[in-house]
Design a protein around this motif. Structure first.
Motif, PDB file in Angstrom:
ATOM      1  N   ALA A   1     -14.811  17.403 -12.124  1.00 50.99           N
ATOM      2  CA  ALA A   1     -13.973  16.998 -11.092  1.00 50.99           C
ATOM      3  C   ALA A   1     -13.920  18.090  -9.865  1.00 50.99           C
ATOM      4  O   ALA A   1     -13.782  17.526  -8.793  1.00 50.99           O
ATOM      5  N   LEU A   2     -14.300  19.260 -10.187  1.00 51.09           N
ATOM      6  CA  LEU A   2     -14.330  20.317  -9.061  1.00 51.09           C
ATOM      7  C   LEU A   2     -15.576  20.290  -8.461  1.00 51.09           C
ATOM      8  O   LEU A   2     -15.607  20.763  -7.317  1.00 51.09           O
ATOM      9  N   LYS A   3     -16.495  19.505  -8.825  1.00 55.33           N
ATOM     10  CA  LYS A   3     -17.737  19.463  -8.167  1.00 55.33           C
ATOM     11  C   LYS A   3     -17.918  18.069  -7.538  1.00 55.33           C
ATOM     12  O   LYS A   3     -19.099  17.968  -7.387  1.00 55.33           O
ATOM     13  N   LEU A   4     -17.153  17.328  -7.258  1.00 56.45           N
ATOM     14  CA  LEU A   4     -17.189  15.973  -6.671  1.00 56.45           C
ATOM     15  C   LEU A   4     -17.774  16.144  -5.379  1.00 56.45           C
ATOM     16  O   LEU A   4     -17.033  17.165  -4.377  1.00 56.45           O
ATOM     17  N   ASN A   5     -18.798  15.337  -5.186  1.00 60.47           N
ATOM     18  CA  ASN A   5     -19.332  15.816  -3.639  1.00 60.47           C
ATOM     19  C   ASN A   5     -19.049  14.865  -2.641  1.00 60.47           C
ATOM     20  O   ASN A   5     -18.993  15.274  -1.256  1.00 60.47           O
ATOM     21  N   THR A   6     -19.040  13.487  -2.784  1.00 57.44           N
ATOM     22  CA  THR A   6     -18.922  12.468  -1.704  1.00 57.44           C
ATOM     23  C   THR A   6     -17.699  12.217  -1.806  1.00 57.44           C
ATOM     24  O   THR A   6     -16.682  12.416  -2.595  1.00 57.44           O
ATOM     25  N   MET A   7     -17.241  11.730  -0.347  1.00 51.77           N
ATOM     26  CA  MET A   7     -15.895  11.436  -0.073  1.00 51.77           C
ATOM     27  C   MET A   7     -15.311  10.224  -1.132  1.00 51.77           C
ATOM     28  O   MET A   7     -14.271  10.317  -1.471  1.00 51.77           O
ATOM     29  N   GLU A   8     -16.011   9.525  -1.251  1.00 52.34           N
ATOM     30  CA  GLU A   8     -15.832   8.265  -2.158  1.00 52.34           C
ATOM     31  C   GLU A   8     -15.399   8.795  -3.350  1.00 52.34           C
ATOM     32  O   GLU A   8     -14.652   8.286  -4.211  1.00 52.34           O
TER      33      GLU A   8
ATOM     34  N   VAL B   1       1.979   6.339   3.374  1.00 54.19           N
ATOM     35  CA  VAL B   1       1.060   6.295   2.247  1.00 54.19           C
ATOM     36  C   VAL B   1       0.843   4.771   1.940  1.00 54.19           C
ATOM     37  O   VAL B   1      -0.228   4.171   2.012  1.00 54.19           O
ATOM     38  N   LYS B   2       2.076   4.216   1.845  1.00 55.87           N
ATOM     39  CA  LYS B   2       2.070   2.586   1.522  1.00 55.87           C
ATOM     40  C   LYS B   2       1.709   1.887   2.664  1.00 55.87           C
ATOM     41  O   LYS B   2       0.801   1.160   2.403  1.00 55.87           O
ATOM     42  N   ASP B   3       2.207   2.186   3.874  1.00 52.76           N
ATOM     43  CA  ASP B   3       1.853   1.320   5.080  1.00 52.76           C
ATOM     44  C   ASP B   3       0.037   1.451   5.283  1.00 52.76           C
ATOM     45  O   ASP B   3      -0.606   0.341   5.725  1.00 52.76           O
ATOM     46  N   THR B   4      -0.339   2.542   5.055  1.00 51.60           N
ATOM     47  CA  THR B   4      -1.811   2.732   5.511  1.00 51.60           C
ATOM     48  C   THR B   4      -2.571   2.145   4.417  1.00 51.60           C
ATOM     49  O   THR B   4      -3.657   1.567   4.480  1.00 51.60           O
ATOM     50  N   LEU B   5      -2.065   2.345   3.022  1.00 52.02           N
ATOM     51  CA  LEU B   5      -3.086   1.731   1.761  1.00 52.02           C
ATOM     52  C   LEU B   5      -2.890   0.316   1.843  1.00 52.02           C
ATOM     53  O   LEU B   5      -3.686  -0.253   1.358  1.00 52.02           O
ATOM     54  N   ASP B   6      -1.532  -0.153   1.645  1.00 54.77           N
ATOM     55  CA  ASP B   6      -1.157  -1.360   1.127  1.00 54.77           C
ATOM     56  C   ASP B   6      -1.465  -2.343   2.412  1.00 54.77           C
ATOM     57  O   ASP B   6      -0.622  -2.934   3.015  1.00 54.77           O
TER      58      ASP B   6
ATOM     59  N   GLU C   1      -8.878  -0.704  -2.158  1.00 49.52           N
ATOM     60  CA  GLU C   1      -8.150  -0.387  -0.855  1.00 49.52           C
ATOM     61  C   GLU C   1      -7.887   1.025  -0.644  1.00 49.52           C
ATOM     62  O   GLU C   1      -7.910   1.313   0.598  1.00 49.52           O
ATOM     63  N   PHE C   2      -7.663   1.712  -1.733  1.00 50.21           N
ATOM     64  CA  PHE C   2      -7.332   3.116  -1.528  1.00 50.21           C
ATOM     65  C   PHE C   2      -8.613   3.804  -0.894  1.00 50.21           C
ATOM     66  O   PHE C   2      -8.463   4.527  -0.077  1.00 50.21           O
ATOM     67  N   VAL C   3      -9.611   3.642  -1.514  1.00 49.63           N
ATOM     68  CA  VAL C   3     -11.033   4.290  -0.956  1.00 49.63           C
ATOM     69  C   VAL C   3     -11.343   3.969   0.669  1.00 49.63           C
ATOM     70  O   VAL C   3     -11.529   4.696   1.021  1.00 49.63           O
ATOM     71  N   ARG C   4     -11.071   2.564   0.844  1.00 46.76           N
ATOM     72  CA  ARG C   4     -11.154   2.165   2.076  1.00 46.76           C
ATOM     73  C   ARG C   4     -10.403   2.623   2.912  1.00 46.76           C
ATOM     74  O   ARG C   4     -10.641   2.919   4.283  1.00 46.76           O
TER      75      ARG C   4
END
Length: 120
Positions: A29-36, A86-91, A102-105
């Motif tokens: 998990a420490l080596k995650l590369n892409t934003m997604e 967080v709620k308003d932006t993601l939901d 929704e979260f990733v987008r």
């Protein structure tokens, strides 16, 4: 709270301990590369019950947990503002449930998530 949520992400067999395979996953998990990839991992931390969606209770738990973990004494007004962000932006569809898609987008639009998790 935050440490428990992170631990649950890696304790895939729900044994309450981390075996070698789970440890290696945590290390990767420490080596995650892409934003997604990073956002997908962060979603799993927020989805503390593993239900595949995030609800308002999980948002509240994680926001409070992040402040506690960082040693920040935030007053109720600041906590509520961060939870609302967080709620308003993601939901976006307002159904009270945030899917991984929704979260990733939408996560990069949240000031709280951007400031706490995304340092690029």
């Amino acid at each position: 709270m935050l440490s428990q949520a992170v631990f649950k992400v890696f304790d895939t067999d729900t044994s309450g301990t981390m075996d070698f395979s789970e440890y290696m996953q945590a290390k990767q998990a420490l080596k995650l590369n892409t934003m997604e990839e990073k956002l997908g991992w962060i979603f799993c931390v927020f989805d503390s019950d593993g239900g595949g969606t995030i609800d308002i209770c999980e948002i509240e738990e994680i926001v409070v947990g992040i402040f506690d973990f960082a040693g920040i004494k935030a007053n109720e007004e600041i906590l509520e503002a961060c939870i609302k962000d967080v709620k308003d932006t993601l939901d976006v569809d307002g159904d009270g449930s945030i899917t991984k898609e929704e979260f990733v987008r939408n996560a990069r639009k949240s000031k709280f998530i951007k400031n706490m998790f995304l340092s690029d």
